[in-house]
Design a protein around this motif. Structure first.
Motif, PDB file in Angstrom:
ATOM      1  N   LEU A   1      20.210  13.410 -22.522  1.00 45.21           N
ATOM      2  CA  LEU A   1      18.811  13.752 -22.283  1.00 45.21           C
ATOM      3  C   LEU A   1      18.429  14.942 -23.143  1.00 45.21           C
ATOM      4  O   LEU A   1      19.147  15.940 -23.184  1.00 45.21           O
ATOM      5  N   THR A   2      17.299  14.830 -23.836  1.00 42.98           N
ATOM      6  CA  THR A   2      16.747  15.951 -24.601  1.00 42.98           C
ATOM      7  C   THR A   2      15.322  16.201 -24.134  1.00 42.98           C
ATOM      8  O   THR A   2      14.522  15.264 -24.059  1.00 42.98           O
ATOM      9  N   VAL A   3      15.019  17.466 -23.829  1.00 41.36           N
ATOM     10  CA  VAL A   3      13.693  17.832 -23.333  1.00 41.36           C
ATOM     11  C   VAL A   3      13.123  18.945 -24.213  1.00 41.36           C
ATOM     12  O   VAL A   3      13.654  20.058 -24.224  1.00 41.36           O
ATOM     13  N   PRO A   4      12.063  18.675 -24.968  1.00 44.27           N
ATOM     14  CA  PRO A   4      11.425  19.731 -25.758  1.00 44.27           C
ATOM     15  C   PRO A   4      10.787  20.796 -24.862  1.00 44.27           C
ATOM     16  O   PRO A   4      10.383  20.512 -23.734  1.00 44.27           O
ATOM     17  N   ARG A   5      10.703  22.001 -25.376  1.00 40.74           N
ATOM     18  CA  ARG A   5      10.117  23.102 -24.612  1.00 40.74           C
ATOM     19  C   ARG A   5       8.660  22.785 -24.252  1.00 40.74           C
ATOM     20  O   ARG A   5       7.891  22.313 -25.073  1.00 40.74           O
ATOM     21  N   GLY A   6       8.319  23.047 -22.999  1.00 38.49           N
ATOM     22  CA  GLY A   6       6.959  22.856 -22.522  1.00 38.49           C
ATOM     23  C   GLY A   6       6.661  21.472 -21.993  1.00 38.49           C
ATOM     24  O   GLY A   6       5.579  21.240 -21.432  1.00 38.49           O
ATOM     25  N   GLU A   7       7.593  20.521 -22.129  1.00 38.21           N
ATOM     26  CA  GLU A   7       7.353  19.160 -21.655  1.00 38.21           C
ATOM     27  C   GLU A   7       7.483  19.110 -20.138  1.00 38.21           C
ATOM     28  O   GLU A   7       8.227  19.876 -19.531  1.00 38.21           O
ATOM     29  N   ARG A   8       6.730  18.204 -19.522  1.00 43.31           N
ATOM     30  CA  ARG A   8       6.823  17.974 -18.076  1.00 43.31           C
ATOM     31  C   ARG A   8       7.351  16.557 -17.859  1.00 43.31           C
ATOM     32  O   ARG A   8       6.735  15.580 -18.286  1.00 43.31           O
ATOM     33  N   ILE A   9       8.494  16.470 -17.171  1.00 38.34           N
ATOM     34  CA  ILE A   9       9.194  15.197 -17.002  1.00 38.34           C
ATOM     35  C   ILE A   9       9.425  14.925 -15.524  1.00 38.34           C
ATOM     36  O   ILE A   9       9.830  15.823 -14.769  1.00 38.34           O
ATOM     37  N   ALA A  10       9.171  13.688 -15.118  1.00 37.15           N
ATOM     38  CA  ALA A  10       9.494  13.238 -13.768  1.00 37.15           C
ATOM     39  C   ALA A  10      10.840  12.537 -13.795  1.00 37.15           C
ATOM     40  O   ALA A  10      11.078  11.666 -14.642  1.00 37.15           O
TER      41      ALA A  10
ATOM     42  N   ARG B   1      21.500  30.590 -14.886  1.00 39.82           N
ATOM     43  CA  ARG B   1      20.803  30.494 -13.597  1.00 39.82           C
ATOM     44  C   ARG B   1      19.482  31.238 -13.599  1.00 39.82           C
ATOM     45  O   ARG B   1      18.614  30.948 -12.774  1.00 39.82           O
ATOM     46  N   ARG B   2      19.316  32.176 -14.525  1.00 46.61           N
ATOM     47  CA  ARG B   2      17.992  32.770 -14.708  1.00 46.61           C
ATOM     48  C   ARG B   2      17.088  31.790 -15.454  1.00 46.61           C
ATOM     49  O   ARG B   2      15.912  31.662 -15.144  1.00 46.61           O
ATOM     50  N   ARG B   3      17.650  31.097 -16.427  1.00 47.50           N
ATOM     51  CA  ARG B   3      16.852  30.197 -17.259  1.00 47.50           C
ATOM     52  C   ARG B   3      16.439  28.924 -16.529  1.00 47.50           C
ATOM     53  O   ARG B   3      15.409  28.326 -16.865  1.00 47.50           O
TER      54      ARG B   3
ATOM     55  N   ILE C   1      13.255  26.663 -17.646  1.00 43.87           N
ATOM     56  CA  ILE C   1      12.990  25.365 -17.025  1.00 43.87           C
ATOM     57  C   ILE C   1      12.745  25.568 -15.536  1.00 43.87           C
ATOM     58  O   ILE C   1      13.518  26.264 -14.864  1.00 43.87           O
ATOM     59  N   LEU C   2      11.696  24.951 -15.040  1.00 42.92           N
ATOM     60  CA  LEU C   2      11.404  24.944 -13.612  1.00 42.92           C
ATOM     61  C   LEU C   2      11.723  23.554 -13.076  1.00 42.92           C
ATOM     62  O   LEU C   2      11.136  22.558 -13.519  1.00 42.92           O
TER      63      LEU C   2
ATOM     64  N   THR D   1       8.843  24.626 -19.163  1.00 39.60           N
ATOM     65  CA  THR D   1       9.317  23.252 -19.136  1.00 39.60           C
ATOM     66  C   THR D   1       9.519  22.866 -17.678  1.00 39.60           C
ATOM     67  O   THR D   1      10.054  23.646 -16.897  1.00 39.60           O
ATOM     68  N   LEU D   2       9.081  21.677 -17.311  1.00 38.08           N
ATOM     69  CA  LEU D   2       9.115  21.291 -15.900  1.00 38.08           C
ATOM     70  C   LEU D   2       9.855  19.968 -15.735  1.00 38.08           C
ATOM     71  O   LEU D   2       9.595  19.002 -16.457  1.00 38.08           O
ATOM     72  N   LEU D   3      10.787  19.956 -14.801  1.00 34.99           N
ATOM     73  CA  LEU D   3      11.502  18.742 -14.423  1.00 34.99           C
ATOM     74  C   LEU D   3      11.267  18.516 -12.940  1.00 34.99           C
ATOM     75  O   LEU D   3      11.650  19.343 -12.119  1.00 34.99           O
ATOM     76  N   MET D   4      10.604  17.425 -12.605  1.00 27.27           N
ATOM     77  CA  MET D   4      10.200  17.161 -11.226  1.00 27.27           C
ATOM     78  C   MET D   4      10.961  15.963 -10.683  1.00 27.27           C
ATOM     79  O   MET D   4      10.833  14.841 -11.190  1.00 27.27           O
ATOM     80  N   VAL D   5      11.798  16.192  -9.682  1.00 28.66           N
ATOM     81  CA  VAL D   5      12.526  15.118  -9.009  1.00 28.66           C
ATOM     82  C   VAL D   5      11.660  14.634  -7.860  1.00 28.66           C
ATOM     83  O   VAL D   5      11.307  15.413  -6.963  1.00 28.66           O
TER      84      VAL D   5
END
Length: 259
Positions: free
Chosen positions: A31-40, A85-87, A166-167, A194-198
């Protein structure tokens, strides 16, 4: 024309993981996630979503593969792990898992204070985080006296106070009334992270995330535009995902990728 490559927030390469009882949870996740992307991150229960999330900040490790956050590879080195863990800030499904101090401000200050911030600098960090979630006026209140939706926003603030790369949000819309759900969506859309939403809430995924992944049996089985994935009812049914009754999505399926 600007041809500079996008900065990567998250890079996951070949991650396999089995629990001590032999249960295989991840089977070669890339998995690669560019900075600022929002992924579900979508998938049925038991698909491996939580296991993957816990690899992002080093809570789980020991399998094969690598996880890199903002250019820093997750390892068991103590200093590296603290920075990872800060990031990577995780907002749990139940905000009461993150709120345990007498006031909202103290809860939000807890993480930055552990980084060594004090005085005016710490107060500014708390104010910044509470402003971002619209909870500044509640800073001296006891968290248990807030509504559930307000507590979830404060839980987000406790993570934002660490200024993460990443949030990660675990089921952010669960147990929210329609107004609180809408308010949280407006906040999340405005955050410069960058947001990752489960989530199992497919309409919320469509509202907030341009890109979606489906994880099942420890593998990413589809990766593409959220609308395209959700428009494919056969794909959803195959992986035990369902839109609410009467909810339809217009996509361009099959323009997504099946690894």
């Amino acid at each position: 024309m600007d041809t500079a490559p996008a900065v990567t927030s998250l890079d996951v390469r070949g991650v396999h993981y089995s629990y001590p009882d032999g249960q295989v949870a991840l089977r070669g996740v890339d998995l690669t996630v560019p900075r600022g992307e929002r992924i579900a991150l979508l998938g049925p229960n038991g698909a491996g979503k939580t296991t993957l999330v816990l690899h992002l900040n080093g809570i789980l490790a020991g399998g094969e593969g690598t996880v890199t956050v903002g250019g820093l590879t997750v390892s068991r080195d103590r200093a590296t792990l603290a920075e990872i863990r800060r990031r990577v800030g995780i907002v749990f499904q139940d905000p009461d898992d993150q709120l345990f101090l007498p006031t909202v401000a103290e809860d939000v200050a807890f993480g930055p204070a552990n980084l060594g911030l004090r005085g005016a600098e710490l107060d500014a960090r708390v104010t910044e985080a509470l402003d971002a979630v619209g909870m500044t006026e509640h800073r001296e209140r006891a968290p248990q006296h807030l509504s559930f939706g307000q507590r979830r926003r404060v839980a987000v603030a406790t993570v934002l106070a660490m200024r993460p790369e990443i949030l990660v949000l675990d089921e952010p819309s669960s147990n929210l009334d329609p107004a609180a759900r809408r308010e949280l969506a407006a906040i999340l859309r405005g955050l410069p992270v960058t947001l990752l939403m489960v989530t199992h809430d497919l309409p919320y995924a469509l509202e907030l995330c341009d890109r979606a992944l489906i994880l099942d049996t420890g593998r990413i089985v589809a990766d593409g535009a959220t609308a395209d994935l959700l428009a494919d009812t056969d794909l959803l049914a195959q992986h035990r995902l369902e839109l609410p009754y009467g909810f339809q999505v217009q996509g361009r399926a099959p323009s997504y990728r099946i690894p």
